[in-house]
Design a protein around this motif. Structure first.
Motif, mmCIF file in Angstrom:
data_model
loop_
_atom_site.group_PDB
_atom_site.id
_atom_site.type_symbol
_atom_site.label_atom_id
_atom_site.label_comp_id
_atom_site.label_asym_id
_atom_site.label_seq_id
_atom_site.Cartn_x
_atom_site.Cartn_y
_atom_site.Cartn_z
ATOM 1 N N ARG A 184 0.831 -1.205 0.000
ATOM 2 C CA ARG A 184 0.000 0.000 0.000
ATOM 3 C C ARG A 184 0.871 1.263 0.000
ATOM 4 N NH1 ARG A 184 -1.626 3.798 3.617
ATOM 5 N NH2 ARG A 184 -3.688 4.725 3.317
ATOM 6 N N GLU A 185 1.901 1.279 0.845
ATOM 7 C CA GLU A 185 2.772 2.453 0.941
ATOM 8 C C GLU A 185 3.589 2.619 -0.337
ATOM 9 O OE1 GLU A 185 2.255 4.454 3.405
ATOM 10 O OE2 GLU A 185 0.881 2.998 4.311
ATOM 11 N N MET A 186 4.029 1.482 -0.921
ATOM 12 C CA MET A 186 4.792 1.556 -2.157
ATOM 13 C C MET A 186 3.947 2.199 -3.262
ATOM 14 S SD MET A 186 7.759 1.030 -3.255
ATOM 15 C CE MET A 186 8.854 -0.332 -2.874
ATOM 16 N N ILE A 226 1.462 4.382 -2.873
ATOM 17 C CA ILE A 226 1.350 5.829 -2.632
ATOM 18 C C ILE A 226 2.628 6.517 -3.099
ATOM 19 C CG2 ILE A 226 1.249 7.599 -0.837
ATOM 20 C CD1 ILE A 226 -0.585 5.749 0.731
ATOM 21 N N LEU A 227 3.768 5.902 -2.762
ATOM 22 C CA LEU A 227 5.060 6.481 -3.137
ATOM 23 C C LEU A 227 5.176 6.610 -4.662
ATOM 24 C CD1 LEU A 227 7.953 7.339 -2.223
ATOM 25 C CD2 LEU A 227 8.622 4.966 -2.604
ATOM 26 N N THR A 246 3.019 6.562 -7.100
ATOM 27 C CA THR A 246 2.064 7.397 -7.822
ATOM 28 C C THR A 246 2.412 8.880 -7.742
ATOM 29 O OG1 THR A 246 0.625 7.310 -5.887
ATOM 30 C CG2 THR A 246 0.123 5.805 -7.696
ATOM 31 N N TYR A 293 -5.564 15.221 -13.923
ATOM 32 C CA TYR A 293 -6.397 14.424 -13.018
ATOM 33 C C TYR A 293 -5.644 13.177 -12.563
ATOM 34 C CZ TYR A 293 -9.989 17.411 -14.982
ATOM 35 O OH TYR A 293 -10.709 18.510 -15.357
ATOM 36 N N GLN A 303 -7.685 8.597 -9.271
ATOM 37 C CA GLN A 303 -8.887 8.714 -8.445
ATOM 38 C C GLN A 303 -9.833 9.755 -9.044
ATOM 39 O OE1 GLN A 303 -9.575 11.478 -6.059
ATOM 40 N NE2 GLN A 303 -10.706 10.481 -4.413
ATOM 41 N N GLN A 304 -9.305 10.904 -9.423
ATOM 42 C CA GLN A 304 -10.147 11.974 -9.971
ATOM 43 C C GLN A 304 -10.734 11.601 -11.330
ATOM 44 O OE1 GLN A 304 -7.257 15.148 -9.796
ATOM 45 N NE2 GLN A 304 -8.090 15.954 -7.876
ATOM 46 N N GLN A 351 -2.326 4.214 -12.384
ATOM 47 C CA GLN A 351 -2.869 4.299 -11.026
ATOM 48 C C GLN A 351 -4.374 4.379 -11.000
ATOM 49 O OE1 GLN A 351 -2.855 8.729 -9.576
ATOM 50 N NE2 GLN A 351 -0.802 8.259 -10.302
ATOM 51 N N LEU A 355 -11.529 1.392 -0.712
ATOM 52 C CA LEU A 355 -11.150 1.994 0.569
ATOM 53 C C LEU A 355 -10.726 3.446 0.399
ATOM 54 C CD1 LEU A 355 -8.818 -0.927 1.759
ATOM 55 C CD2 LEU A 355 -11.193 -0.542 2.463
ATOM 56 N N ASN A 356 -10.781 3.957 -0.837
ATOM 57 C CA ASN A 356 -10.235 5.278 -1.168
ATOM 58 C C ASN A 356 -8.721 5.310 -1.025
ATOM 59 O OD1 ASN A 356 -10.318 8.004 -1.994
ATOM 60 N ND2 ASN A 356 -10.415 8.738 0.121
ATOM 61 N N ASP A 357 -8.090 4.166 -1.260
ATOM 62 C CA ASP A 357 -6.636 4.092 -1.257
ATOM 63 C C ASP A 357 -6.132 4.055 -2.698
ATOM 64 O OD1 ASP A 357 -6.065 4.216 1.393
ATOM 65 O OD2 ASP A 357 -5.934 2.052 1.693
ATOM 66 N N VAL A 358 -4.929 4.571 -2.864
ATOM 67 C CA VAL A 358 -4.317 4.601 -4.181
ATOM 68 C C VAL A 358 -3.748 3.222 -4.523
ATOM 69 C CG1 VAL A 358 -2.531 5.691 -5.555
ATOM 70 C CG2 VAL A 358 -3.706 6.987 -3.795
ATOM 71 N N SER A 371 4.999 8.280 2.643
ATOM 72 C CA SER A 371 5.021 6.833 2.410
ATOM 73 C C SER A 371 6.367 6.250 2.845
ATOM 74 C CB SER A 371 4.705 6.509 0.943
ATOM 75 O OG SER A 371 5.517 7.242 0.071
ATOM 76 N N MET A 376 6.982 3.400 5.688
ATOM 77 C CA MET A 376 7.811 2.205 5.458
ATOM 78 C C MET A 376 8.855 2.049 6.564
ATOM 79 S SD MET A 376 8.603 2.448 1.387
ATOM 80 C CE MET A 376 7.262 2.706 0.216
ATOM 81 N N GLN A 405 -7.349 11.931 2.157
ATOM 82 C CA GLN A 405 -7.695 10.723 2.915
ATOM 83 C C GLN A 405 -7.849 11.005 4.405
ATOM 84 O OE1 GLN A 405 -4.398 8.267 1.614
ATOM 85 N NE2 GLN A 405 -5.621 7.246 0.052
ATOM 86 N N ARG A 452 -10.626 8.178 8.988
ATOM 87 C CA ARG A 452 -9.629 7.126 8.753
ATOM 88 C C ARG A 452 -8.511 7.194 9.781
ATOM 89 N NH1 ARG A 452 -8.182 5.805 2.680
ATOM 90 N NH2 ARG A 452 -7.562 3.896 3.766
ATOM 91 N N ASN A 486 -13.201 18.016 -5.130
ATOM 92 C CA ASN A 486 -12.303 16.866 -5.057
ATOM 93 C C ASN A 486 -10.957 17.175 -5.720
ATOM 94 O OD1 ASN A 486 -11.472 14.243 -4.367
ATOM 95 N ND2 ASN A 486 -12.117 13.413 -6.352
#
Lengths: 426, 426
Positions: free
Chosen positions: A64-66, A68-69, A71, A95, A98-99, A137, A142-145, B79, B83, B99, B120, B143
């Motif tokens: 998950r963190e990777m 976010i990094l 993107t 955009y 997500q957008q 991406q 969950l609204n996570d990237v 991120s 980590m 988020q 969250r 957004n």
């Protein structure tokens, strides 16, 4: 007036000057009267730099963190590209996935698109703006990237083109299109004008690197016409569609099967399991073990057993990356499989000849084997599909094999194209 | 068990090693039994590098695109920090402003927080995880990503602490807390143990750079205790709260007003409008023109007019950045204002003495003016508030003025603190 989705890879936006060049190209299309939606990858080395930073901190980053990094890379390239287009007097907005409504499942690092809801992109088009969308991406429930993994930006472009019912999805790269072979190996390789999704899939699956398998599959499923072309010229590139080459009249006039190209792949290894009992179900047991190691098996050959011993050998190829884990899994299953020996060989190369109507033209394989034999190259394994023949050779024979086959099927161009055949990044 | 919000600026997370150091610090707090929410700025020079990239493409980037670009910085730092914490065996998750529920208005580049909905973050706390939140950024009703402008990360931290009803908001920096003066100018400056919001606001508004005005205003409004401390040591830093220094008993024993510190500011300019008619309403007209130029006026002085001419001079200070536009606006209003001349002077410095109960102690100004006089420093302008006296001097006299005043008010420490007094980044 058409709606065009244009995808630019990382090498096309490597620095400020490249971004400005791409911006001019987009503005040209827009000013010619088309609506334009752009999908862009991260700038040149950004992804590698971010991976390097993460590597300095941990060898085992949470996926998950990777995501976010990584993107962050497209966020930078897309906003800079929007700025460059605005600077040329055309309105542009960037955009995130997500957008743009790129919805995915939750498999971080290799997410699949589960839906595209491009409301904001449609609004931007209606407002006469160029929409720049981050490739690679999306966002999960969950609204996570999330990131889409290899070929992600191509897939983003095709998915958006499908959702927007675009007239074409243009994939810009640093060569003029798809070639009959890698021009670094076969300088006489020709650009292909038109090719079907199926043939492109076979080429991509067997080593050609310009288009990603997944994006082609998506394009085939939704009937999105792809146009693979160079970001350095205005030449027509290669059209990938569901229509075969030429008009019907032309087709009827042709007797020979249509060969699209010769792909090659150096990234496979071969495992040979020697002396397994030649009894029903033994292959099933072996490939259960292999599947347990999550290896993607490609070609399989089983020797005819000798009556005398009642034993046989089974060989198969798989990506080198899967080699070590698969060997370990097989060795651990020695009691079940009862083999006498298991060998690993990473010095193999694979050549694949792809084209329509091969099965119905037995002459194709004969010509292929003849060309290799004449060049003194030994064939270790063979597999075929409706539109493909693949052979395994020694890795050091692969280049010569590709050249020999390319020539034998009259694919050589009259004039050599001085291009470098490269990947499209992600 | 307390809930602690910790904010780390860009210099604390400048590279992988710094990020690992900060991670160890966070893990210490967590293992000591507290719940921890972290707000982090972009790594060291990231923001400057992104601004430089944008500058290569356009001098006039749309604010929306600039905000998308710049927020890539915190995405990277947050991120990587998550980590690093995971690597130490403590669960951590990173969250963008969107988020984390940081909702803002739509003023890109300088957005205001309109609400914090940290669902969250609360879930992460409940799950025993450390939540890492991107500073400086939020999301608006469209957004779209917004940035909070200068001091944005401090403001994010305080806003989150308020919404989460945290026990303390710790602002980590590269010095041990707030000092009685800038130690680069006054090596004998002392760290202040406790200080009120109001005094901190006066210090921040008049040149002290450790805490941002806006974050302190937010903390005062919501009663969030701030603890400004060093990320390089475990020493107690400066507590900023609504309680005055010491206990009640101690206070009664003290006769002197409590001086918190001496701030200085080199970034102001002075405009003098010479020979305006000394008639009612002329100042109103002048400052209407100045407000039209969107200048933030600080100090104002009007000379007593001489009966003979019926004309007067008005001087005021303002940020140097507003100087050019304000001069132009005044010159264009010559017909209305009827001045004889207008002058601009950027060679001024401002010294501000801040402390509780100054107004009720007339001796404070006398001592201040005396100290400056003894040091041979001329005072050009004076302004006062309930807890502050500011004077304008020549810029070349400013350092000597700060030292003289610091000594006169017995603020000098017995032992010199060998620290560098720096900003907190954004």
């Amino acid at each position: 007036m058409a709606l065009v989705v244009q995808k630019f890879g990382g090498s096309s936006v490597a620095d400020a000057a490249s971004i400005q060049r791409v911006a001019r190209r987009i503005v040209e299309t827009k000013r010619a009267g088309d609506d334009v939606v752009v999908v862009v990858s991260a700038m040149g080395d950004t992804t590698d730099e971010l991976l390097d930073l993460a590597g300095q901190i941990t060898a085992d980053a949470p996926a998950r963190e990777m995501d976010i990094l990584l993107t962050a890379g497209e966020r930078i390239s897309m906003s800079l590209l929007a700025m460059a287009i605005n600077e040329l007097g055309v309105k542009a907005r960037s955009y995130t996935g997500q957008q743009a409504g790129l919805r995915t499942d939750t498999r971080y690092g290799k997410a699949s698109i589960v839906g595209v809801v491009p409301e904001r992109i449609l609004k931007a088009i209606d407002a006469g703006q160029v929409a720049i969308v981050a490739g690679f991406q999306g966002v999960n429930e969950l609204n996570d990237v999330t990131t889409l993994g290899r070929g992600g930006s191509d897939t983003t472009a095709v998915a958006l083109a499908a959702a927007l019912q675009a007239d074409v999805c243009e994939i810009y790269t640093d060569v003029d299109g798809l070639f009959t072979a890698d021009p670094r190996i076969v300088p006489a390789a020709r650009r292909v004008d038109r090719i079907t999704y199926e043939e492109t899939l076979e080429l991509a699956a067997h080593g050609a690197k310009i288009l990603h398998l997944r994006a082609v599959e998506y394009a085939r499923r939704y009937g999105v016409p792809l146009h693979v072309r160079s970001s350095f010229s205005n030449k027509e590139g290669t059209w990938v569609t569901d229509k075969p080459v030429g008009t019907e009249a032309e087709e009827e006039a042709m007797e020979d099967p249509i060969i699209s190209g010769v792909a090659h792949d150096r990234s496979q290894g071969k495992i040979t399991v020697v002396g397994v009992p030649d009894v029903p179900g033994i292959a099933a047991k072996l490939f259960e073990v292999v599947a347990g190691a999550e290896a993607n098996v490609d070609m399989i050959v089983q020797n005819i057993s000798t009556q005398r011993t009642g034993r046989t050998d089974i060989s198969f190829t798989l990506p080198e990356a899967d080699g070590r884990a698969t060997m370990r899994a097989i060795e651990e299953a020695e009691d079940t499989l009862q083999f006498t020996e298991v060998r690993y060989d990473d010095q193999i190369g694979k050549l694949s000849l792809v084209g329509a109507g091969m099965r119905s033209h037995p002459g194709v394989s004969a010509k292929l084997f003849g060309a290799l034999s004449k060049a003194g190259i030994n064939i270790e394994m063979i597999s075929t599909s409706e539109i493909r023949i693949s052979v395994v050779t020694r890795i050091e024979d692969l280049d010569a094999a590709v050249r020999a086959v390319h020539t034998a099927f009259d694919l050589d161009s009259d004039e050599s194209e001085a291009v470098v055949y490269g990947g499209t990044g992600r």
